[in-house]
Write a protein that holds these residues in place. Structure first.
Motif, short mmCIF file in Angstrom:
data_model
loop_
_atom_site.label_atom_id
_atom_site.label_comp_id
_atom_site.label_asym_id
_atom_site.label_seq_id
_atom_site.Cartn_x
_atom_site.Cartn_y
_atom_site.Cartn_z
N ASP A 65 3.47 92.89 -57.61
CA ASP A 65 4.87 92.91 -58.02
C ASP A 65 5.82 92.41 -56.94
N THR A 66 5.36 92.36 -55.69
CA THR A 66 6.26 91.97 -54.59
C THR A 66 5.86 90.66 -53.93
N ALA A 67 4.73 90.09 -54.31
CA ALA A 67 4.17 88.95 -53.58
C ALA A 67 5.02 87.69 -53.67
N ALA A 68 5.79 87.53 -54.74
CA ALA A 68 6.49 86.26 -54.97
C ALA A 68 7.72 86.06 -54.10
N ASP A 69 8.28 87.12 -53.55
CA ASP A 69 9.56 87.04 -52.85
C ASP A 69 9.35 86.79 -51.36
N PRO A 70 9.64 85.59 -50.83
CA PRO A 70 9.41 85.31 -49.42
C PRO A 70 10.38 86.03 -48.49
N ALA A 71 11.47 86.58 -49.04
CA ALA A 71 12.44 87.30 -48.20
C ALA A 71 12.15 88.79 -48.13
N ARG A 72 11.31 89.28 -49.00
CA ARG A 72 11.05 90.72 -49.05
C ARG A 72 10.23 91.16 -47.83
N ARG A 73 10.55 92.33 -47.30
CA ARG A 73 9.81 92.88 -46.17
C ARG A 73 8.66 93.74 -46.71
N HIS A 74 7.47 93.48 -46.20
CA HIS A 74 6.27 94.16 -46.67
C HIS A 74 5.69 95.02 -45.55
N LEU A 75 5.01 96.08 -45.96
CA LEU A 75 4.32 96.94 -45.00
C LEU A 75 3.40 96.11 -44.12
N ALA A 106 1.17 95.78 -36.95
CA ALA A 106 1.13 94.82 -35.84
C ALA A 106 1.67 95.53 -34.61
N HIS A 107 1.20 95.10 -33.45
CA HIS A 107 1.63 95.70 -32.19
C HIS A 107 1.38 97.21 -32.18
N GLN A 108 0.28 97.58 -32.86
CA GLN A 108 -0.18 98.97 -32.90
C GLN A 108 0.79 99.92 -33.59
N GLN A 109 1.55 99.41 -34.58
CA GLN A 109 2.45 100.26 -35.33
C GLN A 109 2.71 99.67 -36.71
N LEU A 110 3.23 100.51 -37.60
CA LEU A 110 3.61 100.08 -38.95
C LEU A 110 5.10 99.80 -39.02
N PHE A 111 5.46 98.71 -39.68
CA PHE A 111 6.86 98.38 -39.92
C PHE A 111 6.91 97.40 -41.09
N GLY A 112 8.08 96.87 -41.40
CA GLY A 112 8.20 95.93 -42.50
C GLY A 112 8.56 94.54 -42.00
N ARG A 113 7.95 93.51 -42.60
CA ARG A 113 8.34 92.14 -42.27
C ARG A 113 7.96 91.23 -43.44
N PRO A 114 8.65 90.10 -43.57
CA PRO A 114 8.35 89.18 -44.69
C PRO A 114 7.11 88.35 -44.43
N VAL A 115 6.56 87.82 -45.51
CA VAL A 115 5.49 86.82 -45.42
C VAL A 115 6.16 85.47 -45.59
N THR A 116 6.28 84.73 -44.50
CA THR A 116 7.10 83.53 -44.47
C THR A 116 6.49 82.39 -45.29
N PRO A 117 7.29 81.39 -45.63
CA PRO A 117 6.74 80.21 -46.28
C PRO A 117 5.63 79.54 -45.47
#
Length: 246
Positions: free
Chosen positions: A82-92, A95-106
């Motif tokens: 449901d969230t894969a299509a939006d390149p601006a959306r921040r996903h779980l 990285a760097h030994q912690q959890l946070f949100g960031r987009p999957v870029t083009p």
């Protein structure tokens, strides 16, 4: 090989969140991967939303991997259908030994469609929407203008190896994408940089730290001088790239 050991264990641990697919991108999928120096860039497609239970299980499974030698290099972003299509959306993301949100870029999306490595489940083509025409080119130009050009106004960043390496390589890759639509490896980017006018001694420095064994030492004096060379080169180079392709 420690990389394959870690990947195999990660896929086993991911059974806790029942992924539909797990893919590698970046140098791990496209070639030029250097064990111990390159990041392990991964995407996991989950079957449903990231609930508090999924979040907890994700944190636990990554905690179990901490003692693996290459665990600090492991980056994994979690998508859902449901969230894969939006390149601006921040996903779980882990990285760097912690959890946070960031987009999957083009760029990541293009890599997955072009040469994504399937570690588990279905390939990207059936689960990740393709990029609209022109969106990759637009993204790399915007990234150069709005992120990297502004970062040059923070001189202290450019005494650090990671900023020098990524700044130069990302510029060369953006130039290749804008010029002819290609995605190129870090090695290809380093080969291209001299033709783009980058300082040869800095390119040699980046290449040596990535490929030489052992890598060459970096003195305080060289860090300071290198920062000036990189900032003096990248500012006008980014401006010219953006201006000529606006």
């Amino acid at each position: 090989m420690e990389t394959e050991t870690l990947l195999a264990r990660l896929v086993r641990e991911l059974a806790a969140v029942d992924p539909v697919a797990v893919w590698a991108h970046g140098s791990l999928a496209g070639g030029d991967y250097q064990e111990g120096r390159s990041d392990l860039d991964l995407i996991a497609m989950l079957p449903g939303p990231v609930t508090p239970g999924v979040l907890w299980r994700t944190a636990v499974l990554h905690a179990r991997l901490r003692r693996e030698a290459l665990a600090p290099k492991l980056h994994c972003t979690y998508l859902t259908p449901d969230t894969a299509a939006d390149p601006a959306r921040r996903h779980l993301t882990w990285a760097h030994q912690q959890l946070f949100g960031r987009p999957v870029t083009p760029v990541t999306r293009a890599e997955l469609h072009a040469f994504g490595r399937v570690l588990h489940g279905a390939p990207p083509a059936g689960l990740l929407p393709p990029l609209p025409d022109g969106s990759l080119r637009e993204f790399v130009l915007r990234d150069q203008r709005d992120y990297w050009r502004r970062a040059l106004d923070r001189p202290r960043l450019w005494t650090e190896d990671v900023w020098v390496d990524l700044g130069l390589v990302t510029f060369a890759r953006a130039s290749a994408t804008v010029r002819d639509g290609r995605l190129i490896s870090k090695r290809e980017a380093l080969d291209l940089l001299p033709a783009l006018g980058a300082p040869g001694e800095v390119v040699d420095d980046v290449r040596g730290r990535r490929y030489d064994d052992p890598p060459p030492p970096v003195t305080r004096e060289w860090r300071a001088r290198r920062a000036g060379l990189v900032r003096g080169y990248l500012g006008p180079a980014i401006d010219a790239l953006v201006a000529s392709n606006g």
